[in-house]
Design an enzyme around this catalytic site. Sequence first.
Site, mmCIF file in Angstrom:
data_model
loop_
_atom_site.group_PDB
_atom_site.id
_atom_site.type_symbol
_atom_site.label_atom_id
_atom_site.label_comp_id
_atom_site.label_asym_id
_atom_site.label_seq_id
_atom_site.Cartn_x
_atom_site.Cartn_y
_atom_site.Cartn_z
ATOM 1 N N TYR A 19 13.392 -2.638 4.004
ATOM 2 C CA TYR A 19 12.044 -2.802 4.273
ATOM 3 C C TYR A 19 11.162 -1.411 4.146
ATOM 4 O O TYR A 19 10.258 -1.541 3.824
ATOM 5 C CB TYR A 19 12.302 -2.621 5.967
ATOM 6 C CG TYR A 19 12.809 -4.137 6.459
ATOM 7 C CD1 TYR A 19 12.495 -5.227 5.890
ATOM 8 C CD2 TYR A 19 13.862 -4.075 7.291
ATOM 9 C CE1 TYR A 19 12.849 -6.550 6.445
ATOM 10 C CE2 TYR A 19 14.476 -5.275 7.951
ATOM 11 C CZ TYR A 19 13.806 -6.417 7.583
ATOM 12 O OH TYR A 19 14.451 -7.582 7.896
ATOM 13 N N GLU A 72 -0.524 9.411 1.223
ATOM 14 C CA GLU A 72 -1.423 8.261 1.014
ATOM 15 C C GLU A 72 -0.801 7.281 1.860
ATOM 16 O O GLU A 72 -1.574 6.354 2.426
ATOM 17 C CB GLU A 72 -1.335 7.846 -0.565
ATOM 18 C CG GLU A 72 -2.199 6.849 -0.644
ATOM 19 C CD GLU A 72 -3.758 6.780 -0.302
ATOM 20 O OE1 GLU A 72 -4.210 5.874 0.224
ATOM 21 O OE2 GLU A 72 -4.477 7.809 -0.580
ATOM 22 N N GLU A 79 -4.899 3.801 8.919
ATOM 23 C CA GLU A 79 -6.019 2.800 8.881
ATOM 24 C C GLU A 79 -5.597 1.541 9.331
ATOM 25 O O GLU A 79 -6.469 0.864 10.063
ATOM 26 C CB GLU A 79 -6.156 2.625 7.426
ATOM 27 C CG GLU A 79 -7.156 3.929 6.797
ATOM 28 C CD GLU A 79 -7.369 3.755 5.244
ATOM 29 O OE1 GLU A 79 -7.209 2.855 4.712
ATOM 30 O OE2 GLU A 79 -8.155 4.649 4.545
ATOM 31 N N ASP A 99 -11.282 8.815 8.812
ATOM 32 C CA ASP A 99 -11.897 9.997 8.115
ATOM 33 C C ASP A 99 -11.101 11.267 7.937
ATOM 34 O O ASP A 99 -10.679 11.765 6.883
ATOM 35 C CB ASP A 99 -13.244 10.436 8.599
ATOM 36 C CG ASP A 99 -14.401 9.214 8.414
ATOM 37 O OD1 ASP A 99 -14.106 8.397 7.629
ATOM 38 O OD2 ASP A 99 -15.366 9.444 8.972
#
Length: 129
Positions: A19, A72, A79, A99
Site C-alpha cells: 500500500y 510533497e 490537499e 496554502d
Amino acid sequence: MDENKKSTKNRRYIDSFKYAFIGITTVFREERNMRTHVTLGLTAILLSLFCNLTTIEWLWMLLCVFLVFVMEIWNTVIENVVDLVVDHHFHPIAKKAKDMAAAAVLLTSLFSLIVGGTILLPKIFSWFV
C-alpha cells in the site's frame, strides 16, 4: 475488495509495503509537482556522483532530496483531505490549510536548494578553474 477488509488493519506485513508503494505511484502519477521534484532530485543525485562527495555531503544531499519528496506527499495528503472535507467547495479555512501545506513544500525546496548549492557549486566551479 470487500467492505470488511477496507476498514481493518493490514493482515500481512507485506501489505503495508504494497500500500505504501501504491501511495508513491499514485502521487507520482497524479501530481505534476511530484514528477518535477523527482526529476530535480535525481538530477541532483546524478550530478553528485561526479562531484566526489564526502559521506556527510551525501547524507545532506539525500536528506534534502527525500525531505522534498516527503513534504510533497504530505502536501498532497492535506490537499486531498481538505477537498474531501469541503466536498470540493471553496472555504477560506480550507484555502489557508492548502496554502500552508504548499508553503511547507516551498520552504523545504528552498532549503534543499541552499544545501545543494553549498555542497555542489564549489565542486562544479573547481572543474573550470
